[in-house]
Motif scaffolding. Structure first.
Motif, short mmCIF file in Angstrom:
data_model
loop_
_atom_site.label_atom_id
_atom_site.label_comp_id
_atom_site.label_asym_id
_atom_site.label_seq_id
_atom_site.Cartn_x
_atom_site.Cartn_y
_atom_site.Cartn_z
N TRP A 106 -24.30 17.20 -21.57
CA TRP A 106 -23.01 16.55 -21.82
C TRP A 106 -21.91 17.15 -20.97
CZ3 TRP A 106 -21.55 13.45 -26.38
CH2 TRP A 106 -22.65 12.90 -27.00
N GLU A 107 -22.15 18.28 -20.34
CA GLU A 107 -21.12 18.97 -19.56
C GLU A 107 -21.67 19.33 -18.19
OE1 GLU A 107 -18.60 23.17 -19.58
OE2 GLU A 107 -20.33 22.92 -20.88
N ASP A 108 -20.88 19.11 -17.18
CA ASP A 108 -21.17 19.64 -15.85
C ASP A 108 -20.32 20.89 -15.70
OD1 ASP A 108 -21.53 20.27 -13.19
OD2 ASP A 108 -21.39 18.18 -12.52
N ARG A 109 -20.96 22.05 -15.79
CA ARG A 109 -20.24 23.32 -15.78
C ARG A 109 -19.49 23.55 -14.46
NH1 ARG A 109 -21.59 27.25 -19.71
NH2 ARG A 109 -21.30 28.83 -18.11
N ARG A 110 -19.93 22.92 -13.39
CA ARG A 110 -19.21 23.03 -12.12
C ARG A 110 -17.84 22.37 -12.24
NH1 ARG A 110 -23.66 20.05 -8.75
NH2 ARG A 110 -23.37 18.83 -10.63
N VAL A 111 -17.78 21.27 -12.95
CA VAL A 111 -16.51 20.57 -13.15
C VAL A 111 -15.59 21.42 -14.01
CG1 VAL A 111 -15.44 18.54 -14.19
CG2 VAL A 111 -17.51 18.29 -12.83
N THR A 112 -16.12 21.97 -15.09
CA THR A 112 -15.31 22.82 -15.97
C THR A 112 -14.75 24.01 -15.20
OG1 THR A 112 -16.71 22.17 -17.82
CG2 THR A 112 -15.29 24.08 -18.15
N GLY A 113 -15.59 24.70 -14.45
CA GLY A 113 -15.12 25.85 -13.67
C GLY A 113 -14.11 25.44 -12.61
N GLY A 114 -14.35 24.33 -11.94
CA GLY A 114 -13.41 23.85 -10.92
C GLY A 114 -12.07 23.48 -11.52
N LEU A 115 -12.08 22.85 -12.69
CA LEU A 115 -10.82 22.51 -13.36
C LEU A 115 -10.03 23.76 -13.74
CD1 LEU A 115 -12.04 19.56 -15.60
CD2 LEU A 115 -10.35 19.41 -13.75
N LEU A 116 -10.72 24.79 -14.21
CA LEU A 116 -10.04 26.04 -14.55
C LEU A 116 -9.42 26.67 -13.31
CD1 LEU A 116 -12.60 27.56 -17.07
CD2 LEU A 116 -10.31 26.70 -17.59
N ALA A 117 -10.16 26.66 -12.21
CA ALA A 117 -9.63 27.23 -10.96
C ALA A 117 -8.41 26.44 -10.46
CB ALA A 117 -10.73 27.25 -9.89
N LEU A 118 -8.48 25.12 -10.54
CA LEU A 118 -7.35 24.29 -10.11
C LEU A 118 -6.15 24.46 -11.04
CD1 LEU A 118 -9.17 21.01 -9.06
CD2 LEU A 118 -8.04 22.67 -7.57
N ALA A 119 -6.40 24.61 -12.33
CA ALA A 119 -5.31 24.86 -13.28
C ALA A 119 -4.62 26.18 -12.95
CB ALA A 119 -5.84 24.87 -14.72
N GLY A 120 -5.40 27.19 -12.60
CA GLY A 120 -4.81 28.47 -12.20
C GLY A 120 -3.96 28.34 -10.95
N ALA A 121 -4.42 27.56 -9.99
CA ALA A 121 -3.66 27.35 -8.76
C ALA A 121 -2.36 26.59 -9.05
CB ALA A 121 -4.51 26.60 -7.75
N SER A 122 -2.43 25.60 -9.91
CA SER A 122 -1.23 24.83 -10.25
C SER A 122 -0.22 25.70 -11.01
CB SER A 122 -1.61 23.61 -11.09
OG SER A 122 -0.50 22.78 -11.28
N ASP A 123 -0.70 26.55 -11.92
CA ASP A 123 0.19 27.46 -12.62
C ASP A 123 0.83 28.45 -11.64
OD1 ASP A 123 1.31 28.74 -15.06
OD2 ASP A 123 0.05 30.40 -14.38
N PHE A 124 0.06 28.89 -10.67
CA PHE A 124 0.60 29.81 -9.66
C PHE A 124 1.71 29.12 -8.86
CE2 PHE A 124 0.43 32.09 -5.57
CZ PHE A 124 0.63 33.39 -6.04
N TRP A 125 1.52 27.87 -8.51
CA TRP A 125 2.52 27.11 -7.77
C TRP A 125 3.80 26.96 -8.61
CZ3 TRP A 125 3.62 26.18 -3.06
CH2 TRP A 125 4.52 25.17 -2.71
N ALA A 138 -12.69 31.18 -15.10
CA ALA A 138 -13.54 30.42 -14.17
C ALA A 138 -14.60 31.34 -13.55
CB ALA A 138 -12.68 29.78 -13.07
N TRP A 139 -14.18 32.54 -13.18
CA TRP A 139 -15.12 33.49 -12.58
C TRP A 139 -16.13 33.99 -13.62
CZ3 TRP A 139 -15.47 38.76 -13.81
CH2 TRP A 139 -16.38 39.47 -13.03
N TRP A 140 -15.66 34.39 -14.78
CA TRP A 140 -16.52 35.00 -15.80
C TRP A 140 -17.58 34.03 -16.31
CZ3 TRP A 140 -16.90 39.96 -17.33
CH2 TRP A 140 -17.65 40.22 -18.47
N PHE A 141 -17.15 32.82 -16.62
CA PHE A 141 -18.06 31.86 -17.25
C PHE A 141 -18.74 30.91 -16.26
CE2 PHE A 141 -14.97 32.72 -20.73
CZ PHE A 141 -15.86 33.32 -21.60
N HIS A 142 -18.15 30.71 -15.07
CA HIS A 142 -18.64 29.64 -14.21
C HIS A 142 -18.90 30.05 -12.77
CE1 HIS A 142 -17.95 26.69 -17.33
NE2 HIS A 142 -16.81 27.30 -17.59
#
Length: 144
Positions: A87-106, A130-134
């Motif tokens: 039900w989950e693509d863990r690559r998508v979840t990890g990528g979304l977390l990384a992008l959320a971090g980048a957006s918060d940084f901006w 993102a790093w720890w879990f994905h």
């Protein structure tokens, strides 16, 4: 039947909702749910920020709501993983977390100005999650 994923990952991701994402030297905090000022006590919720206070603001200040949206989609993706790994693509979840971090940084960079220190705590937390879990999932997606 496929086994669901470890619920501790979902709980850790949900905990990020209550952690400050940006901390200012003035004692103000930005959370996923809103802005909090403690001197005097005042809270601006994310909907108020979006629909009341942001008319005419530069786009870089809208990066915080984008980060929150990406984060919530990642949490939803991780929640789907509780029903089964298919039900989950863990690559998508990890990528979304990384992008959320980048957006918060901006957003944090957009809020910083001379005399005001802005610390992107949320970026560090989101990237760490993102790093720890994905990391292995993202590594397989980026370097097959």
């Amino acid at each position: 039947m496929d086994r669901p994923t470890d619920p501790r990952r979902l709980l850790a991701l949900l905990a990020l909702f209550f952690a400050p994402w940006t901390v200012f030297s003035t004692g103000d905090f930005v959370f996923a749910w809103g802005l909090a000022t403690f001197d005097p006590l005042h809270v601006t919720t994310l909907p108020d920020y979006l629909f009341v206070y942001t008319r005419g603001l530069p786009n870089r200040l809208l990066a915080w709501p984008v980060a929150t949206l990406l984060y919530l989609i990642a949490v939803g993706s991780a929640a789907l993983g509780q029903f089964g790994p298919n039900w989950e693509d863990r690559r998508v979840t990890g990528g979304l977390l990384a992008l959320a971090g980048a957006s918060d940084f901006w957003f944090t960079l957009g809020m910083a100005r001379p005399g005001l220190l802005a610390v992107p705590v949320g970026s560090v937390l989101l990237w760490t999650a993102a790093w720890w879990f994905h990391w292995s999932d993202l590594r397989r997606a980026l370097w097959p």
